[in-house]
Motif scaffolding. Structure first.
Motif, PDB file in Angstrom:
ATOM      1  N   PHE A 160      44.498  35.578  19.739  1.00  0.00           N
ATOM      2  CA  PHE A 160      44.249  34.156  19.581  1.00  0.00           C
ATOM      3  C   PHE A 160      45.422  33.378  20.157  1.00  0.00           C
ATOM      4  N   ILE A 161      45.142  32.171  20.610  1.00  0.00           N
ATOM      5  CA  ILE A 161      46.194  31.270  21.076  1.00  0.00           C
ATOM      6  C   ILE A 161      46.162  30.012  20.225  1.00  0.00           C
ATOM      7  N   THR A 162      47.315  29.415  20.031  1.00  0.00           N
ATOM      8  CA  THR A 162      47.406  28.173  19.271  1.00  0.00           C
ATOM      9  C   THR A 162      47.022  27.001  20.165  1.00  0.00           C
ATOM     10  N   GLU A 216      43.427  17.972  20.179  1.00  0.00           N
ATOM     11  CA  GLU A 216      42.886  18.192  21.523  1.00  0.00           C
ATOM     12  C   GLU A 216      41.610  19.027  21.513  1.00  0.00           C
ATOM     13  N   LEU A 217      41.120  19.385  20.316  1.00  0.00           N
ATOM     14  CA  LEU A 217      39.882  20.166  20.222  1.00  0.00           C
ATOM     15  C   LEU A 217      38.713  19.353  20.765  1.00  0.00           C
ATOM     16  N   GLN A 218      37.857  20.004  21.533  1.00  0.00           N
ATOM     17  CA  GLN A 218      36.708  19.345  22.151  1.00  0.00           C
ATOM     18  C   GLN A 218      35.378  19.762  21.517  1.00  0.00           C
ATOM     19  N   LEU A 264      40.553  27.022  11.972  1.00  0.00           N
ATOM     20  CA  LEU A 264      41.412  25.943  11.506  1.00  0.00           C
ATOM     21  C   LEU A 264      42.104  26.424  10.242  1.00  0.00           C
ATOM     22  N   VAL A 265      43.417  26.469  10.279  1.00  0.00           N
ATOM     23  CA  VAL A 265      44.213  26.838   9.101  1.00  0.00           C
ATOM     24  C   VAL A 265      44.537  25.535   8.391  1.00  0.00           C
ATOM     25  N   CYS A 266      44.127  25.432   7.141  1.00  0.00           N
ATOM     26  CA  CYS A 266      44.231  24.171   6.402  1.00  0.00           C
ATOM     27  C   CYS A 266      45.115  24.319   5.167  1.00  0.00           C
ATOM     28  N   LYS A 267      45.912  23.287   4.918  1.00  0.00           N
ATOM     29  CA  LYS A 267      46.714  23.197   3.701  1.00  0.00           C
ATOM     30  C   LYS A 267      46.030  22.178   2.788  1.00  0.00           C
ATOM     31  N   LYS A 268      45.773  22.583   1.553  1.00  0.00           N
ATOM     32  CA  LYS A 268      45.104  21.681   0.618  1.00  0.00           C
ATOM     33  C   LYS A 268      45.947  20.429   0.373  1.00  0.00           C
ATOM     34  N   ILE A 284      43.670  27.848  15.977  1.00  0.00           N
ATOM     35  CA  ILE A 284      43.779  28.979  16.903  1.00  0.00           C
ATOM     36  C   ILE A 284      42.412  29.249  17.518  1.00  0.00           C
ATOM     37  N   ARG A 285      42.454  29.620  18.794  1.00  0.00           N
ATOM     38  CA  ARG A 285      41.224  29.883  19.547  1.00  0.00           C
ATOM     39  C   ARG A 285      41.325  31.277  20.149  1.00  0.00           C
TER      40      ARG A 285
END
Length: 168
Positions: A3-5, A10-12, A123-127, A165-166
């Motif tokens: 995966f790349i960050t 910029e996500l489409q 998507l890594v999310c922080k609450k 990450i994609r």
């Protein structure tokens, strides 16, 4: 797979399609214990000057125990090729079955929360915020009858997207 960050802003992706039609997995926990569930409600946007994701999880879901316990969670997007696996993860409880083992999903533990090797985008999310939906807050009361007739209310989670990450 690697995966790349990528920068969240910029996500489409068309998240209306990705969430509502292709679905996503919400996953929380760690390498010792985690759970995942399929979700088709949610969104992304900007709140409090942060890139955020909005997720909705019912109290009855096993994943809620992990979301309550952990500071981070992931939203994993797969595309149409994983529909069968995501349907299984939505229809079966992690209390009763090892979803990864049955579906062949391969968990990864190199981020702050688990995700899956087969994902196209994570998507890594922080609450940041959590609140239970309640009947008195609905302006359109018809939603209560159509979505909450059993009384199994959602909790709303707002998570800061700390990393995207994609698949490379």
């Amino acid at each position: 797979m690697s995966f790349i960050t990528v920068k969240a802003d910029e996500l489409q992706e068309n998240f209306f399609h990705a969430i509502g039609n292709q679905w996503m997995l919400i996953t929380a926990g760690n390498s010792d214990s985690y759970n995942t569930m399929t979700a088709s409600w949610g969104g992304v946007g900007v709140l409090w000057n942060k890139d955020v994701a909005f997720s909705f999880v019912r109290d009855s879901r096993y994943t809620m125990e992990f979301l309550d316990r952990e500071e981070y969670y992931t939203l994993s997007f797969f595309g149409d090729n994983m529909r069968k696996e995501l349907a299984f993860c939505g229809a079966n409880s992690g209390r009763d079955v090892d979803k990864a083992k049955v579906t062949g999903l391969i968990p990864c533990f190199d981020e702050k929360a688990p995700y899956f090797e087969q994902a196209e985008l994570v998507l890594v999310c922080k609450k940041l915020y959590k609140q239970k939906m309640t009947p008195d807050c609905f302006v359109d009361r018809s939603i209560i009858n159509s979505a909450y007739s059993s009384g199994d209310w959602h909790e709303v989670f707002v998570g800061e997207i700390v990393k995207a990450i994609r698949k490379a």
